[in-house]
Design a protein around this motif. Structure first.
Motif, short mmCIF file in Angstrom:
data_model
loop_
_atom_site.label_atom_id
_atom_site.label_comp_id
_atom_site.label_asym_id
_atom_site.label_seq_id
_atom_site.Cartn_x
_atom_site.Cartn_y
_atom_site.Cartn_z
N LEU A 1 7.09 2.68 -6.11
CA LEU A 1 7.72 3.92 -5.45
C LEU A 1 7.51 4.00 -4.36
O LEU A 1 8.45 4.18 -4.12
N TRP A 2 7.31 3.02 -3.79
CA TRP A 2 6.90 2.98 -2.84
C TRP A 2 8.17 2.03 -2.22
O TRP A 2 8.94 2.19 -1.14
N LYS A 3 8.36 0.63 -3.16
CA LYS A 3 9.44 -0.54 -3.15
C LYS A 3 10.92 0.39 -3.05
O LYS A 3 12.08 0.32 -2.44
N ILE A 4 10.86 1.60 -3.99
CA ILE A 4 12.91 2.33 -4.60
C ILE A 4 12.15 3.66 -4.06
O ILE A 4 11.01 4.65 -4.60
N PRO A 5 13.32 4.31 -2.77
CA PRO A 5 13.96 3.41 -2.34
C PRO A 5 13.57 3.29 -0.56
O PRO A 5 14.47 2.98 0.08
N GLY A 6 12.32 3.04 -0.49
CA GLY A 6 12.51 2.68 1.36
C GLY A 6 12.37 1.11 0.74
O GLY A 6 12.78 0.88 3.03
N GLU A 7 12.34 0.86 0.13
CA GLU A 7 13.18 -0.86 0.80
C GLU A 7 14.09 -1.25 -0.09
O GLU A 7 15.00 -1.91 0.33
#
Length: 268
Positions: free
Chosen positions: A220-226
């Motif tokens: 949840l942090w990886k997409i879309p954050g990174e």
């Protein structure tokens, strides 16, 4: 339920941690006379409380004692060293947000009252949030001639641009129902129902496999954050699924129950 101090005497009044049943813990900001403003003792207390939850808690509820959730960083008190350089580094306000974001437990903000500046940052860094209808959430920094260094970016990453701009540029406060409408929190309830609503949600989430929760939080942090490109995001989803298969038997066991006609947690 028993409350234990999250740290030695210097922080025992600033932050409390309770370990409840079923893998749920509650961290309470306990400076009601200061509207739970984050001085050094409180920030160190949060880090120590998070450490106390590591390896035993699937879900952590963050809330405040008294009429405020968190009034932000305490600007009236100077920093006092804890005597531990590494702990001091981890308890800088930006570092505290990373401690929450990278913690394996799912974090739920139970916003019981006023959340200003850094208090709104805590809402945004939490994975889920429930606010009291009566809560007042805002960023007063523009009134001091400042841009909200952490709260501004946190809101801009989480909210639609015009809504983030409203909070940054007007210093207006929004209540729980408006925060829910804007997507700043998941749900708004009357204050007297907040503890029950947050605990019920925490218990529901904690009924799932700990490894699945930890890696779902990472995703949840990886997409879309990174990762914001579709093909890369789907590929990362497959990576997470492979990690879960290698780290936990929960998927195999869950499929076995499903094929046997039994219900898994979360099934109606």
């Amino acid at each position: 339920m028993s409350a234990t101090a999250a740290s030695p005497a210097d922080t025992e009044q600033a932050v409390l941690v309770e370990h409840l049943a079923g893998g749920v813990s509650r961290i309470t900001f306990n400076r009601p006379a200061k509207r739970n403003a984050m001085n050094r003792a409180a920030r160190v207390g949060i880090v120590r409380a998070l450490d106390a939850c590591r390896g035993r808690s699937k879900v952590i509820i963050l809330t405040g004692n008294g009429p405020a959730f968190c009034a932000g960083v305490d600007l009236k008190e100077g920093d006092i060293s804890s005597g531990d350089a590494e702990l001091d580094r981890r308890s800088e306000w930006a570092a505290v947000q990373e401690e929450i974001r990278n913690h394996p437990a799912v974090v739920i903000a139970a916003v019981n009252g006023t959340a200003l500046g850094g208090g709104s940052t805590l809402i945004n860094v939490a994975d889920l949030a429930i606010a009291a209808d009566e809560a007042q959430i805002g960023m007063p920094e523009i009134g001091f001639g400042l841009y909200p260094t952490l709260a501004g970016p946190a809101a801009q990453l989480r909210l639609a641009p015009k809504r983030a701009a409203w909070l940054v540029l007007t210093a207006d406060r929004i209540n729980g129902p408006t925060a829910a409408e804007w997507g700043l929190v998941n749900l708004s309830v009357p204050l007297e129902e907040l503890d029950t609503a947050a605990t019920d949600l925490a218990e529901r989430v904690a009924s799932f496999d700990a490894t699945a929760l930890e890696w779902s939080k990472k995703a949840l942090w990886k997409i879309p954050g990174e990762i914001s490109e579709w093909t890369e995001a789907i590929a990362y989803g497959h990576e997470v699924a492979a990690e879960l298969r290698s780290r936990s038997t929960a998927l195999t066991e869950g499929l076995g129950r499903f094929r046997a006609g039994e219900r898994n947690p979360g099934q109606g």
